[in-house]
Design an enzyme around this catalytic site. Sequence first.
Site, PDB file in Angstrom:
ATOM      1  N   ASP A 104       0.816  -1.188   0.025  1.00  0.00           N
ATOM      2  CA  ASP A 104       0.106   0.133  -0.129  1.00  0.00           C
ATOM      3  C   ASP A 104       0.687   1.358   0.188  1.00  0.00           C
ATOM      4  O   ASP A 104       1.954   1.302   0.427  1.00  0.00           O
ATOM      5  CB  ASP A 104      -0.866   0.211   1.171  1.00  0.00           C
ATOM      6  CG  ASP A 104      -2.060  -1.053   1.233  1.00  0.00           C
ATOM      7  OD1 ASP A 104      -1.942  -1.999   0.354  1.00  0.00           O
ATOM      8  OD2 ASP A 104      -2.717  -0.951   2.212  1.00  0.00           O
ATOM      9  N   HIS A 247       3.764  -2.003   2.892  1.00  0.00           N
ATOM     10  CA  HIS A 247       3.995  -1.148   2.394  1.00  0.00           C
ATOM     11  C   HIS A 247       5.438  -0.575   1.485  1.00  0.00           C
ATOM     12  O   HIS A 247       6.292  -1.046   2.202  1.00  0.00           O
ATOM     13  CB  HIS A 247       3.929   0.147   3.412  1.00  0.00           C
ATOM     14  CG  HIS A 247       2.619   0.088   4.117  1.00  0.00           C
ATOM     15  ND1 HIS A 247       2.381  -0.705   5.105  1.00  0.00           N
ATOM     16  CD2 HIS A 247       1.695   0.829   3.967  1.00  0.00           C
ATOM     17  CE1 HIS A 247       1.270  -0.820   5.617  1.00  0.00           C
ATOM     18  NE2 HIS A 247       0.420   0.301   4.898  1.00  0.00           N
TER      19      HIS A 247
HETATM   20 NI    NI Z   1      -2.457   3.142   3.318  1.00  0.00          NI
END
Ligand code: NI
Length: 296
Positions: A104, A247
Site C-alpha cells: 500500500d 507498504h
Molecule cells: Ni494506506
Amino acid sequence: IMTRKKPLAAAVIAACLLITGTGCTMLPAGNPSMGIIDIVPTPAPELTSTPKPTPALQTPPVATASPEPAVTDALAAATPDPNVGLPPQETPDPSKPMVALTFDDGPSKKTERILDVLEQYGAHATFFVVGIQLEKFPEIVKRASDLGCEIGNHTYNHKNLTKISPDEMREQINGVNRLVLEATGKEPALVRPPYGAGIKDETVKANVAYPLIMWTIDTLDWSTRDTQSTLEAIRKDMKDGSIVLMHDLYDPTAAAVETIVPELIEQGYQLVTVSEMFAAKGIALEPGKYYRKAFE
Ligand code: NI
C-alpha cells in the site's frame, strides 16, 4: 479512533504527523494519532535522481536468469527455468497453495527494489496505489503492471472513506482509476480502503463500486521498519489463501521481500495477485463488499 473531538485534536495530530512524517495505512487501536491526516512520506532527496529506465516489454524471467546467447527469445519463453518460480501471466494452479502479497501507499522509489525481486522469481503481487504517488512515479506502476502485478486503488490522497461524502468517495476512487488507466492501459478492479476503514459503514459499501480488499496478515512494517519482525509476522500466520499487508515505502520492507519471496516459493506457494487468488479459489468478488481472505 474515529470519534475524536475535532479542531484541537486535529491540530495536535497534524503537528505530530508533521514531526514524525509517518505514512502508515493501518492504525492499531492504541495509536489514534494516525487516523485523520493523510501524509504519505516522500523520499525527497531521491526525487531528483533518474528513475531506472523501464523496458517497454518485460521478457520472462528466464531471459535474464540464463545468459544463453544461442537461445532465441521465443525459445526462452517456451522453456521456463524451473528455478525462477512462475513465469509472468501464468494462471495459478488451484490445487496448490497461494498467497497474495500486497503493498500500500506507493508507488515510491522503494517499489523498484520489490519489483526486482518479483521479476527475478516470476512472482506477482498487488500494489494498492495512491494517486499523489502515482503522479510522481507512473513508470514504476507501468513496470509493475507489465510484470503481471495487479494495480489496485488506495484513493487519490489516502482518504478515510468513512469521513468523506459519497461524491468525494467517487472522486477519490475514479481519479486514481483514470491515472492507473493512463499509466498501464488497465483500470483497477479493486479498492483497498485507507486505514482499513468502512467495514461497518453502509454508506461506504453503497458508494464504492468495487470490491474492498482487507488482509489476513498485517506485518506492521510501517511501524516497526524492521525486516526481521516483518518476516516473522508473515511466517507466523502464513497459510493458503493469505493476504499479506505491507507498504512499498521502506527499505526494511523491501529487504523482507527479498527473503520471503524465494522462501515462500520454496515452500510451494504460488505468489499471485489478489484477483488471481480469488478467481483460482472460485470466489466471485462483488462491488461494495469487504474481503479479508481467500479461505474459509
Ligand atoms: Ni494506506
